[in-house]
Design an enzyme around this catalytic site. Structure first.
Site, mmCIF file in Angstrom:
data_model
loop_
_atom_site.group_PDB
_atom_site.id
_atom_site.type_symbol
_atom_site.label_atom_id
_atom_site.label_comp_id
_atom_site.label_asym_id
_atom_site.label_seq_id
_atom_site.Cartn_x
_atom_site.Cartn_y
_atom_site.Cartn_z
ATOM 1 N N HIS A 35 0.839 -1.197 0.000
ATOM 2 C CA HIS A 35 0.000 0.000 0.000
ATOM 3 C C HIS A 35 0.877 1.251 0.000
ATOM 4 O O HIS A 35 2.036 1.211 0.404
ATOM 5 C CB HIS A 35 -0.921 -0.014 1.206
ATOM 6 C CG HIS A 35 -2.007 -1.043 1.099
ATOM 7 N ND1 HIS A 35 -3.028 -1.124 1.996
ATOM 8 C CD2 HIS A 35 -2.238 -2.025 0.182
ATOM 9 C CE1 HIS A 35 -3.841 -2.109 1.651
ATOM 10 N NE2 HIS A 35 -3.371 -2.677 0.551
ATOM 11 N N GLU A 80 0.781 3.877 1.865
ATOM 12 C CA GLU A 80 1.227 4.260 3.208
ATOM 13 C C GLU A 80 2.430 3.420 3.634
ATOM 14 O O GLU A 80 3.387 3.935 4.222
ATOM 15 C CB GLU A 80 0.093 4.056 4.235
ATOM 16 C CG GLU A 80 -1.191 4.782 3.893
ATOM 17 C CD GLU A 80 -2.195 3.930 3.125
ATOM 18 O OE1 GLU A 80 -3.393 4.025 3.447
ATOM 19 O OE2 GLU A 80 -1.794 3.178 2.206
ATOM 20 N N CYS A 117 -6.086 1.165 5.548
ATOM 21 C CA CYS A 117 -6.620 -0.126 5.966
ATOM 22 C C CYS A 117 -6.071 -0.480 7.351
ATOM 23 O O CYS A 117 -5.257 0.261 7.913
ATOM 24 C CB CYS A 117 -6.212 -1.207 4.955
ATOM 25 S SG CYS A 117 -4.460 -1.633 5.028
ATOM 26 N N CYS A 160 -2.090 -0.941 7.409
ATOM 27 C CA CYS A 160 -1.416 0.356 7.365
ATOM 28 C C CYS A 160 -1.653 1.139 8.653
ATOM 29 O O CYS A 160 -0.744 1.800 9.158
ATOM 30 C CB CYS A 160 -1.881 1.161 6.159
ATOM 31 S SG CYS A 160 -1.333 0.449 4.589
#
Length: 165
Positions: free
Chosen positions: A80, A82, A108, A111
């Site tokens: 991801h 992040e 999410c 993260c």
């Protein structure tokens, strides 16, 4: 007539949109930015680990398995945005403690746990992501979560109260 300058939040959010254009994910283009004292520390976008084929090249495993958005993130080639922003800061020895994460989408659960442990104090995002546990844990950890919607992008950010029920 004077041209109106964007607020800092608008400015950084516009940069996350540009970062997201590097994404190689077939489902969702996400960009992230870590900022401290109005200085960009690190950026990240979602895609496969370096030197590995991207989903654009090999297809989306999650689509092939009919996995809905927000579920089973571990079944994915990509990291991801992040995660990549946090990893890039670590790789280059940059402390992100007390920083602000700007992201095109709400983080999410995976993260969010990384964000909490990295000491990130605030998240400003635009798009929602279907992960109520992530939001709950961020609230418990006292990480400020602010939604900056498209409808108010010209006016700065607003606290995301609609999801806090």
């Amino acid at each position: 007539m004077k041209e109106k300058r964007p607020s800092w939040d608008q400015y950084f959010m516009q940069i996350t949109q540009l970062v997201a254009t590097r994404s190689t994910c077939l489902r969702r283009k996400v960009g992230a930015l870590l900022v401290k004292e109005k200085r960009i520390l690190s950026t990240g976008y979602n895609g496969a680990p370096r030197n590995l084929p991207h989903c654009r090249e090999v297809g989306c495993l999650r689509d092939k398995l009919n996995i809905p958005s927000g579920e089973r993130q571990e079944i994915c080639r990509g990291l991801h945005a992040e995660q990549n922003a946090i990893i890039q800061a670590a790789l280059h020895g940059i402390s992100i403690e007390e920083s602000i994460l700007y992201c095109t989408h709400q983080p999410c659960i995976t993260c969010s746990k990384m964000i909490i442990n990295a000491g990130i104090k605030k998240i400003i995002f635009q798009g929602k992501y279907p992960d109520p546990l992530a939001q709950q844990m961020l609230e418990e950890a006292k990480v400020e979560l602010i939604k900056m919607g498209e409808e108010n992008a010209g006016r700065g950010s607003e606290k995301n109260r609609e999801n806090r029920k």
